[in-house]
Design a protein around this motif. Structure first.
Motif, PDB file in Angstrom:
ATOM      1  N   ARG A 170       4.909  46.467   5.199  1.00 47.95           N
ATOM      2  CA  ARG A 170       3.859  45.597   5.724  1.00 47.95           C
ATOM      3  C   ARG A 170       4.009  45.467   7.078  1.00 47.95           C
ATOM      4  O   ARG A 170       4.946  45.594   7.744  1.00 47.95           O
ATOM      5  N   VAL A 171       2.606  44.904   7.621  1.00 49.92           N
ATOM      6  CA  VAL A 171       2.681  44.602   9.320  1.00 49.92           C
ATOM      7  C   VAL A 171       3.715  43.789   9.699  1.00 49.92           C
ATOM      8  O   VAL A 171       4.608  43.970  10.911  1.00 49.92           O
ATOM      9  N   GLU A 205       6.021  53.959  18.209  1.00 53.87           N
ATOM     10  CA  GLU A 205       5.498  52.254  18.466  1.00 53.87           C
ATOM     11  C   GLU A 205       4.098  52.383  18.972  1.00 53.87           C
ATOM     12  O   GLU A 205       3.287  51.551  18.460  1.00 53.87           O
ATOM     13  N   GLN A 206       3.882  53.207  19.832  1.00 56.83           N
ATOM     14  CA  GLN A 206       2.378  53.313  20.358  1.00 56.83           C
ATOM     15  C   GLN A 206       1.301  53.572  19.094  1.00 56.83           C
ATOM     16  O   GLN A 206       0.465  52.763  19.141  1.00 56.83           O
ATOM     17  N   ILE A 207       1.744  54.356  18.511  1.00 56.74           N
ATOM     18  CA  ILE A 207       1.010  55.063  17.328  1.00 56.74           C
ATOM     19  C   ILE A 207       0.427  53.774  16.335  1.00 56.74           C
ATOM     20  O   ILE A 207      -0.434  53.444  15.859  1.00 56.74           O
ATOM     21  N   LEU A 208       1.886  53.129  16.018  1.00 61.26           N
ATOM     22  CA  LEU A 208       1.735  51.886  14.994  1.00 61.26           C
ATOM     23  C   LEU A 208       1.112  50.822  15.491  1.00 61.26           C
ATOM     24  O   LEU A 208       0.458  49.970  14.721  1.00 61.26           O
ATOM     25  N   THR A 209       1.154  50.495  16.578  1.00 59.17           N
ATOM     26  CA  THR A 209       0.568  49.388  17.446  1.00 59.17           C
ATOM     27  C   THR A 209      -0.827  49.448  17.454  1.00 59.17           C
ATOM     28  O   THR A 209      -1.735  48.448  16.984  1.00 59.17           O
ATOM     29  N   ILE A 212      -2.271  49.057  13.327  1.00 55.28           N
ATOM     30  CA  ILE A 212      -1.928  47.782  12.925  1.00 55.28           C
ATOM     31  C   ILE A 212      -3.000  46.756  13.843  1.00 55.28           C
ATOM     32  O   ILE A 212      -2.832  45.643  13.230  1.00 55.28           O
ATOM     33  N   HIS A 213      -3.548  47.073  14.623  1.00 56.34           N
ATOM     34  CA  HIS A 213      -4.323  46.291  15.627  1.00 56.34           C
ATOM     35  C   HIS A 213      -5.191  45.629  14.653  1.00 56.34           C
ATOM     36  O   HIS A 213      -6.303  46.053  13.994  1.00 56.34           O
ATOM     37  N   GLY A 214      -5.304  43.960  14.682  1.00 56.37           N
ATOM     38  CA  GLY A 214      -6.154  43.370  14.091  1.00 56.37           C
ATOM     39  C   GLY A 214      -6.015  43.278  12.666  1.00 56.37           C
ATOM     40  O   GLY A 214      -6.626  42.264  11.767  1.00 56.37           O
ATOM     41  N   VAL A 221       0.697  48.816   6.071  1.00 54.80           N
ATOM     42  CA  VAL A 221       0.748  49.576   7.524  1.00 54.80           C
ATOM     43  C   VAL A 221      -0.078  50.763   7.396  1.00 54.80           C
ATOM     44  O   VAL A 221      -0.904  50.999   8.170  1.00 54.80           O
ATOM     45  N   PHE A 222       0.101  51.470   6.187  1.00 53.20           N
ATOM     46  CA  PHE A 222      -0.453  52.753   6.123  1.00 53.20           C
ATOM     47  C   PHE A 222      -1.595  52.634   4.995  1.00 53.20           C
ATOM     48  O   PHE A 222      -1.448  52.348   3.900  1.00 53.20           O
TER      49      PHE A 222
END
Length: 331
Positions: A170-171, A205-209, A212-214, A221-222
């Motif tokens: 989860r986020v 970190e960059q990809i996941l940020t 999950i934006h918004g 998450v996925f």
């Protein structure tokens, strides 16, 4: 036939009271036990020509259990490991019944006396760095679907997460705090409810940020192209599809667990301490993690080079050492 002899009430108490309330076994274990009896009871009913609801505990004889195990291997083409897994569920039920009713202790002993069949451990499959990079290059990151797929593949490789751990993420389980001087971490819920934290690479970190934006804290998450949480089957299909597009992997069976093995082997090659890898992967025993140190051929070659026998030095008689003889006489 009394209620103490009927199988149904015993099974209900076993599933509802024992494995949930008393033992608090993992959900996957509960599902495995459920699937075992979903196969076993119709088999017994068919062999005894007796409705399932009329089966007695003592109808589950050891000879019938052995026939069922043989049926799993021959008719259903199950592996020895699956056969032993089904037997473990039946033996757990017999132990439960025997501990509650002294009259059925003898029956319990016959069931628990059935031995597990020896199974050879499966070969550990893993990918080289070149092969893993080729897998990561398959998703088209110019599209939203490709970015989602790349994020999932990169996360599995980064953390070595089990497929169930990834789809349940989860986020709120992500701590992306590098910008604030902290560490990027993912909190994973593993087997038996054990929680562990895995560090994330800057790229992850960059990809996941961005992914999950918004989203809300309790959102997955996925997610798939339909916006729904990825399923285990969906992850298997994704990895299978990506592997088919890599020529050197086209004829190999690539699963999420192969990527987990890949993470472990690459950590071993990087010189990471084996106990750190154990905690990284969420293994209970370090003996489970030791298999990765044994399958890396590069490490084996280096070890052999250190132990290589060189040209033996010529032997010299101790009598020829005049200084030694003089030293001994001076004592």
């Amino acid at each position: 036939m009394t209620d103490r002899e009927i199988l149904g009430p015993w099974l209900r108490r076993f599933f509802v009271e024992y494995i949930v309330t008393e033992r608090n076994l993992a959900q996957n274990t509960r599902s495995s036990y459920r699937d075992t009896f979903s196969l076993f009871l119709p088999y017994v009913s068919q062999n005894l020509h007796k409705p399932v609801e009329r089966l007695a505990v003592t109808d589950l004889t050891s000879s019938l259990v052995l026939k069922f195990l043989g049926y799993l291997e021959t008719d259903r083409h199950c592996s020895v490991r699956t056969r032993n897994q089904r037997l473990a569920a039946i033996r757990a039920f017999a132990r439960y019944v025997g501990s509650r009713d002294p009259v059925l202790v003898e029956w319990c002993g016959h069931i628990r006396a059935i031995a597990s069949k020896k199974a050879m451990p499966p070969a550990i499959g893993w990918l080289s760095r070149t092969e893993m990079d080729a897998m990561l290059a398959v998703p088209d990151r110019r599209t939203s679907q490709g970015r989602r797929e790349y994020a999932l593949l990169l996360f599995l490789y980064n953390t070595g997460a089990r497929v169930s751990e990834a789809v349940q993420l989860r986020v709120r389980d992500l701590n992306l705090a590098r910008a604030r001087g902290g560490h990027d971490l993912a909190t994973l819920l593993g087997k038996g409810g054990k929680v562990r934290q895995c560090p994330l690479w800057p790229e992850t970190e960059q990809i996941l940020t961005a992914e999950i934006h918004g989203r809300a804290a309790d959102a997955a998450v996925f997610v798939s192209r339909l916006g729904e949480q990825f399923t285990r089957f969906g992850v298997y299909r994704l990895i299978e599809r990506c592997a088919l597009q890599v020529p050197q992997l086209a004829k190999r069976a690539i699963t999420p667990h192969v990527i987990r093995h890949t993470t472990a082997c690459h950590l071993v090659q990087a010189g990471v301490d084996i106990n750190t890898i154990r905690a990284w992967l969420g293994h209970v025993s370090i003996s489970t993690t030791n298999i990765y140190a044994e399958i890396d051929m590069t490490m084996k070659a280096n070890a052999i080079a250190l132990c290589e026998v060189g040209t033996p030095m010529g032997r010299r008689s101790w009598k020829g050492d005049k200084d030694l003889m003089a030293f001994l006489k001076s004592l």
